[in-house]
Scaffold this active site. Structure first.
Site, PDB file in Angstrom:
ATOM      1  N   ARG A  94       0.856  -1.190   0.000  1.00 51.38           N
ATOM      2  CA  ARG A  94       0.000   0.000   0.000  1.00 51.38           C
ATOM      3  C   ARG A  94       0.889   1.236   0.000  1.00 51.38           C
ATOM      4  O   ARG A  94       1.901   1.275   0.719  1.00 51.38           O
ATOM      5  CB  ARG A  94      -0.907   0.063   1.245  1.00 51.38           C
ATOM      6  CG  ARG A  94      -1.779  -1.141   1.483  1.00 51.38           C
ATOM      7  CD  ARG A  94      -2.676  -1.515   0.335  1.00 51.38           C
ATOM      8  NE  ARG A  94      -3.612  -0.471  -0.066  1.00 51.38           N
ATOM      9  CZ  ARG A  94      -4.355  -0.520  -1.169  1.00 51.38           C
ATOM     10  NH1 ARG A  94      -4.246  -1.552  -1.981  1.00 51.38           N
ATOM     11  NH2 ARG A  94      -5.185   0.456  -1.458  1.00 51.38           N
ATOM     12  N   ASN A 110      12.190   0.428   4.140  1.00 50.82           N
ATOM     13  CA  ASN A 110      11.494  -0.341   3.103  1.00 50.82           C
ATOM     14  C   ASN A 110      12.517  -1.085   2.267  1.00 50.82           C
ATOM     15  O   ASN A 110      13.631  -0.596   2.065  1.00 50.82           O
ATOM     16  CB  ASN A 110      10.688   0.598   2.196  1.00 50.82           C
ATOM     17  CG  ASN A 110       9.951  -0.146   1.100  1.00 50.82           C
ATOM     18  OD1 ASN A 110       9.320  -1.176   1.351  1.00 50.82           O
ATOM     19  ND2 ASN A 110      10.026   0.356  -0.124  1.00 50.82           N
ATOM     20  N   HIS A 112      13.053  -2.610  -1.587  1.00 51.48           N
ATOM     21  CA  HIS A 112      12.489  -2.471  -2.932  1.00 51.48           C
ATOM     22  C   HIS A 112      13.351  -3.274  -3.906  1.00 51.48           C
ATOM     23  O   HIS A 112      14.576  -3.185  -3.866  1.00 51.48           O
ATOM     24  CB  HIS A 112      12.471  -0.993  -3.339  1.00 51.48           C
ATOM     25  CG  HIS A 112      11.864  -0.768  -4.682  1.00 51.48           C
ATOM     26  ND1 HIS A 112      10.501  -0.846  -4.907  1.00 51.48           N
ATOM     27  CD2 HIS A 112      12.428  -0.523  -5.888  1.00 51.48           C
ATOM     28  CE1 HIS A 112      10.263  -0.641  -6.186  1.00 51.48           C
ATOM     29  NE2 HIS A 112      11.409  -0.439  -6.813  1.00 51.48           N
ATOM     30  N   SER A 139      17.247  -2.696  -2.967  1.00 46.08           N
ATOM     31  CA  SER A 139      17.666  -1.565  -2.140  1.00 46.08           C
ATOM     32  C   SER A 139      16.846  -1.533  -0.859  1.00 46.08           C
ATOM     33  O   SER A 139      15.651  -1.830  -0.879  1.00 46.08           O
ATOM     34  CB  SER A 139      17.421  -0.237  -2.876  1.00 46.08           C
ATOM     35  OG  SER A 139      18.009  -0.227  -4.154  1.00 46.08           O
ATOM     36  N   ASP A 148       9.226   4.937  -2.841  1.00 47.56           N
ATOM     37  CA  ASP A 148      10.507   4.288  -3.155  1.00 47.56           C
ATOM     38  C   ASP A 148      11.640   5.296  -3.262  1.00 47.56           C
ATOM     39  O   ASP A 148      12.523   5.194  -4.128  1.00 47.56           O
ATOM     40  CB  ASP A 148      10.385   3.455  -4.448  1.00 47.56           C
ATOM     41  CG  ASP A 148       9.376   2.327  -4.296  1.00 47.56           C
ATOM     42  OD1 ASP A 148       9.214   1.824  -3.173  1.00 47.56           O
ATOM     43  OD2 ASP A 148       8.746   1.962  -5.302  1.00 47.56           O
TER      44      ASP A 148
HETATM   45  C1  GRF Z   1       9.846  -8.600  -2.355  1.00 49.18           C
HETATM   46  O1  GRF Z   1      10.407  -8.755  -3.625  1.00 49.18           O
HETATM   47  C2  GRF Z   1       9.898  -7.158  -1.974  1.00 49.18           C
HETATM   48  O2  GRF Z   1      11.054  -6.525  -2.367  1.00 49.18           O
HETATM   49  C3  GRF Z   1       8.730  -6.648  -2.750  1.00 49.18           C
HETATM   50  O3  GRF Z   1       7.732  -7.611  -2.573  1.00 49.18           O
HETATM   51  C4  GRF Z   1       8.350  -8.872  -2.373  1.00 49.18           C
HETATM   52  C5  GRF Z   1       7.842  -9.410  -1.071  1.00 49.18           C
HETATM   53  O4  GRF Z   1       8.148 -10.745  -0.881  1.00 49.18           O
HETATM   54  N1  GRF Z   1       8.368  -5.317  -2.361  1.00 49.18           N
HETATM   55  P1  GRF Z   1       7.949 -11.397   0.564  1.00 49.18           P
HETATM   56  O5  GRF Z   1       6.517 -11.150   0.984  1.00 49.18           O
HETATM   57  O6  GRF Z   1       8.927 -10.786   1.494  1.00 49.18           O
HETATM   58  O7  GRF Z   1       8.205 -12.860   0.348  1.00 49.18           O
END
Ligand code: GRF
Length: 199
Positions: A94, A110, A112, A139, A148
């Site tokens: 979200r 976070n 990303h 990152s 991001d």
């Molecule tokens: C990861 O690739 C994260 O970077 C992205 O969503 C995915 C989440 O995977 N934002 P998980 O739920 O941690 O397995």
């Protein structure tokens, strides 16, 4: 450790990053998980967190359609109640407004799946392939009001191979996410904001 920093982790899906963070917070680690919170009651990560003995909570965003602030007011409550010092977004899907972010300014992270500032937003693996990039990665950054964006706290790089698909590339990046995020959290909790750089 009574003086441990408390960490709340926000998820929307499987929670593999969340579990690597949880698993890292043992022994002499300066932090402990205090809450796993999801906007999705079906998020697989909730069961994994509960099985690990961590408090979980759900705030479904759907009843708040069109009123992001009302959703965020509810989302903030369990985080504040948990006594979290640090908030980790780990696959939390979200977008958060400036008002929410400001409550946790300087203590919300976070992960990303791109080498920011490249490829903010979605479909990062497909976009890196379409651009003909030779490397990709992930990152960890401090969360600011811009999606991001925010100061980089770590990056891990992976090569892009000639036969990669978005799926094979995503799997290679995810392995690095699982190394990078715990390393950054540990360093950040100790008060060190120098980026963790992994090749
Ligand atoms: C990861 O690739 C994260 O970077 C992205 O969503 C995915 C989440 O995977 N934002 P998980 O739920 O941690 O397995």
């Amino acid at each position: 450790m009574s003086d441990s920093k408390q960490v709340a982790i926000l998820i929307s899906g499987g929670g593999s990053n969340m579990m690597t963070l949880v698993d890292s917070m043992t022994g002499d680690h300066p932090a402990r998980p205090c809450l796993v919170l999801s906007n999705n009651a079906d998020a697989g990560g909730l069961k994994k967190a509960a099985a690990a003995g961590i408090a979980t909570a759900v705030v479904d965003h759907r009843p708040f359609k069109g009123d992001r602030q009302a959703f965020e007011a509810e989302l903030a409550k369990p985080i504040l109640d948990s006594g979290a010092d640090i908030v980790c977004l780990a696959g939390f899907m979200r977008v958060l407004t400036a008002g929410f972010v400001s409550q946790f300014q300087g203590r919300m992270l976070n992960i990303h799946p791109s080498l920011l500032p490249k490829y903010t937003g979605l479909h990062t693996h497909a976009r890196a392939l379409a651009a003909g990039d030779t490397e990709h990665g992930c990152s960890v950054h401090e969360v600011t009001a811009v999606l991001d964006d925010g100061p980089l706290l770590g990056q891990a790089r992976v090569p892009i191979l000639s036969d990669d698909t978005p799926e094979t590339l995503a799997a290679r990046v995810l392995k690095q996410e699982h190394i990078l995020y715990p390393a950054v959290l540990r360093r950040f909790t100790a008060g060190d904001r120098n980026p963790v750089l992994l090749d």
